[in-house]
Motif scaffolding. Sequence first.
Motif: not given
Lengths: 245, 205, 231
Positions: B119, B122, B127, B130, B134-135, B137
């Motif tokens: 992660a 980013f 957040t 994202l 991704q969140k 992670r």
Amino acid sequence: MATWTWFHRLASPPHVYAFARRWTPWFGGFAALAMCAALYGGLVLAPEDYQQKDAFRMVYVHAPTAWLSLMIYTTMAVAAAVGLIWRMKVAHAAAAACAPVGAWFTVAALGTGMLWGKPMWGAYWVWDPRLTAELVLLFLYFGYMGLRAGIEDPAKADKASAVLAVVGVINVPIIKFSVEWWNSLHQTATVMQMGKPKMDFDMLWPLLLMFLAFALYFVAVLLIRLRAELLRRERNASWVREVLA
Amino acid sequence: MLTVQGVHLWRGDRHVLRGLSFEGQPGKCVLLTGKNGAGKTTLIRAIAGLLDPEEGQVFWRGAPARARRDEFHTELAYLGHEPPLKGDLSARENLRYSIGIRRSVTTAEIDAALTRTGANAFADRATRMLSAGQKRRVALAGVLLANAVLWLLDEPTTNLDADGQQLVRDLIGEQLAREGIVVAAVHHSLALPAEQLVALELGQS
Amino acid sequence: MKTRVLKTTALAAARLVAVRDLRLAFRKPSQVIQPLMFFMIVATLFPLTLTPEMSRLRDAAPGVLWIGALLSSLLALEFLFRDDAVDGTLEQFALSGQSLTWMLFAKTCTHWMLTGLPLALSAPIAAAALGVSMGAMAGVVASLALGSFAMSLVGAIGAGLTLGARRGGVLLSLLTLPLAVPILIFGARATQLAINGGDIAPPMYLLGAIAVLGVTLAPLAAAAAVRIGLE
């Protein structure tokens, strides 16, 4: 050991249901007797008040309903606290059963208070501190019932409203004090304190008897509502099927 | 170390957990499977102490978890369905606060955890911008940073691509190697070595 | 498992929560500005319903200011816990092993700094429009500041209780208003005395007593309510 058995029975819905079923007629019967005696004593036997003449007789209904509205809120808060601390379903059911009864007693207190106000002050509502505090108490009841209705999960509703009841009961003396303080700032010359005129025993005993009568009536109604609450909450349990068979 | 004993739980009228008992041992992953509505999330939340079982108890290190709730929580990392992130903060800031309230944490540790879960690239964006994967992670980095003995993971592979799912497997493997305990609710099986797995199927009466 | 960690103290955790909330508020200032605007609008609407006569408005000023402040704070209380409950961070607070009571107290204080305090500081504008003289402004600000702080504390309990409820906003108002009656009575009296040039100390002390009671009990009740709401 015996006390523990008693405590366990108190927590068990079928036992409480049976107890309620058995004792409701007794409470109701004695309530009716006491009410008749008190009404006779208050409306017929008691002498006129020197200042208010016959209008003071309103106290025989107004004062007990007001006391009871407060007593029921306290009972509700205690039951809710017991349910919260010892996780007793029956206690939560009792608290839920108390609320509408208490609200109605508050409405009765307000209504009789307003009817008493007309002959006393010439107006139905003069922001008398006691009546104003009763009004706020009614809003507290509405808040409690509203919170219960607003939460879907019944267990969550029980616990959340229990916290509210405890917070409310702590607040009630503060609210009473603040309302009386507010009223005393703007004391008008002719405020007649609603409440007890100077009472000798002839006037007093019907009042106390009436209080007892209403208290017995409250217990009778509470037991009936409690039975309904228990049946509703435990509707999937086997004891309910047996009882209804 | 973790004992669930005779737990019954109702959600409204539904008897969701019926007398559940199992043990969580260090180095083992308890895998909860079952259909939707079987009670996986309910069980995980009950172990975490968010829900109160009507009957039965959860024991941690031999004592009832409810009795020493705060101490239990310091050894616990919980990851629910939604990654617990504030949308207006960056990943780094989120972790600094969420871990910081538990223990003192350095920037280096946060960086290391974010790198481990992929992660880092980013980590400085807000957040809310994202993707769901991704969140997740970022949330997994949070689980790592908690330094917890017990991991409670509710469907940890949601929204993750194949790499992400492998990452979850690796992280769980590393946690078990550290003698940690993992309780994970999953929809599909997690390919872990058999000796590390304890399978528990929910939803059977 | 061997870990050498330095556990954060309850106070440090609370402070971190406060800093976080302040940072979040600065990134989304509309949440803070809207209740303030609401207060201003309500305070200016009242003269339209009453009279443009300054002397009559001055009599009504304590009521107008306080009802406006009350309604504005009820509006603002919505965002005390709601965002954190929705995105799961409130749950993480409850699972952090830290004192939820302290963290919620920190949140409430920060919330007051962002809503009640600005309201109190900008009240002179509304008060001036209601005919209040400049000399009374200090008392007006002080009474509204202390009163709104007490309101935030009491409101936090309601905010916690209505986390899981439908139509939470209306219910929150219904729950909080009766509990706020003492604050309203003492606070409005203090404002009234300030406007009329009297000694505001007695009602301020009473208001302070309520605030102290609130500080000791409200965060506890709010923490209990939040844990129930998270179930």
